[in-house]
Design a protein around this motif. Structure first.
Motif, mmCIF file in Angstrom:
data_model
loop_
_atom_site.group_PDB
_atom_site.id
_atom_site.type_symbol
_atom_site.label_atom_id
_atom_site.label_comp_id
_atom_site.label_asym_id
_atom_site.label_seq_id
_atom_site.Cartn_x
_atom_site.Cartn_y
_atom_site.Cartn_z
ATOM 1 N N TRP A 217 -11.608 -35.390 6.893
ATOM 2 C CA TRP A 217 -12.538 -36.272 6.197
ATOM 3 C C TRP A 217 -12.449 -37.682 6.776
ATOM 4 O O TRP A 217 -11.357 -38.201 6.984
ATOM 5 N N ASP B 51 -21.844 -39.297 3.628
ATOM 6 C CA ASP B 51 -22.943 -40.231 3.903
ATOM 7 C C ASP B 51 -24.277 -39.626 3.516
ATOM 8 O O ASP B 51 -24.430 -38.432 3.449
ATOM 9 N N ASN C 143 -18.923 -41.585 0.075
ATOM 10 C CA ASN C 143 -17.771 -41.306 0.920
ATOM 11 C C ASN C 143 -16.484 -41.288 0.107
ATOM 12 O O ASN C 143 -15.694 -40.343 0.188
#
Length: 307
Positions: A300, A307, A221
């Motif tokens: 985002w 993920d 991430n």
């Protein structure tokens, strides 16, 4: 002033007991195969994009939330729920500073037969910043970025407002090296014009049998969050954890160690040392879009495509 985070330290101590290091022979065999970067596997797949590989260590340094709040520009919020959704056991009063030591390799534009000479870097990253004020989109604030002296990459980083002191790395043009007196410890150090006799940043890690306590999903991430300094221009690096560089036998490996950062690169005393730092060692492919309008990168978030 060193952060005092009893819960995190207790958790890390228990993990130290549970996660023993492999033998030095196995360790050296595993790491030596990862110290040299493999060829860029996606250059011909994305010929019109800047692509490359980044062989790096990625670590989480828990620091007091109040300290992070004093560093990240006051006009931007911090998305605490976003990082706690990925770091389930993270202390509630802390913030995840991310340190990345890296070797960029095979960077270029395939369609134009353009390539950039390999270079090293150390990123001091403050992720999960609410740059757009929508309470949702996660960006990473990066004020200081150390890059190899003489690299063309310095100009690009300067263009977005980052402070980019040219650095000399030890080892030179490697992701890491074995410590001289050890068979099971790797290190990477960077020297700048402000620290010619002492490293501006130095890292030292040992390999673990498994990743922990911070999951790979967190690092996926963070490495996909748009990076900014001035709030206008963003670097949108899309990291791919699903190529041959980082799956199967090359899957991310857990690391544990220590990091030291000198002022002004971290605004605490003359030199701040962090012990019991956990993270991963991984080589990944990336697609890069530089000079993007930050407002165009809305969307985002902590459970996004990273993920």
């Amino acid at each position: 002033m060193k952060a005092s985070i009893p819960f995190a330290f207790a958790l890390q101590f228990l993990l130290c007991l549970a996660i023993a290091s492999p033998s030095p022979t196995i360790l050296r065999s595993l790491l030596s195969s990862r110290s040299e970067s493999s060829p860029n596997p996606i250059s011909s797949i994305y010929p019109n994009n800047i692509t490359g590989t980044i062989n790096s260590t990625l670590t989480v340094v828990p620091i007091p939330y109040t300290l992070a709040r004093s560093i990240i520009p006051a006009e931007y919020g911090i998305l605490t729920k976003a990082y706690h959704s990925l770091l389930r056991e993270f202390p509630s009063d802390s913030y995840p500073l991310v340190i990345r030591g890296a070797l960029d390799h095979g960077v270029g534009l395939y369609a134009f037969n353009f390539s950039l000479a390999d270079f090293q870097s150390i990123h001091i990253l403050y992720p999960f910043v609410d740059l757009l004020g929508d309470g949702y989109s996660s960006f990473t604030y990066n004020k200081y970025l150390l890059i190899s002296n003489g690299s063309q990459a310095i100009a690009g980083a300067n263009a977005s407002g980052s402070i980019v002191p040219p650095a000399i790395f030890q080892p030179d043009l490697e992701a890491y090296a074995f410590a001289p007196s050890s068979t099971d410890e790797i290190f990477l150090s960077a020297y700048t014009n402000l620290s010619t006799t002492q490293p501006a940043v130095t890292t030292a890690f040992k390999l673990l049998k498994q990743v922990g306590p911070w999951p790979v999903s967190f690092f996926k991430n963070v490495t996909n969050q748009p990076i900014f300094t001035d709030g206008l221009s963003c670097d949108n690096q899309i990291t791919l954890f699903n190529t041959s560089l980082s799956i199967g036998k090359n899957a991310p490996v857990g690391i544990r160690g220590k990091i030291s950062i000198m002022a002004p690169y971290f605004p605490e005393e003359d030199c701040e040392a962090f012990d019991d730092v956990y993270g991963i060692k991984v080589d990944i492919a990336f697609i890069e879009n530089t000079g993007m309008n930050c407002s165009d990168l809305k969307g985002w978030h902590a459970t996004g495509s990273g993920d």
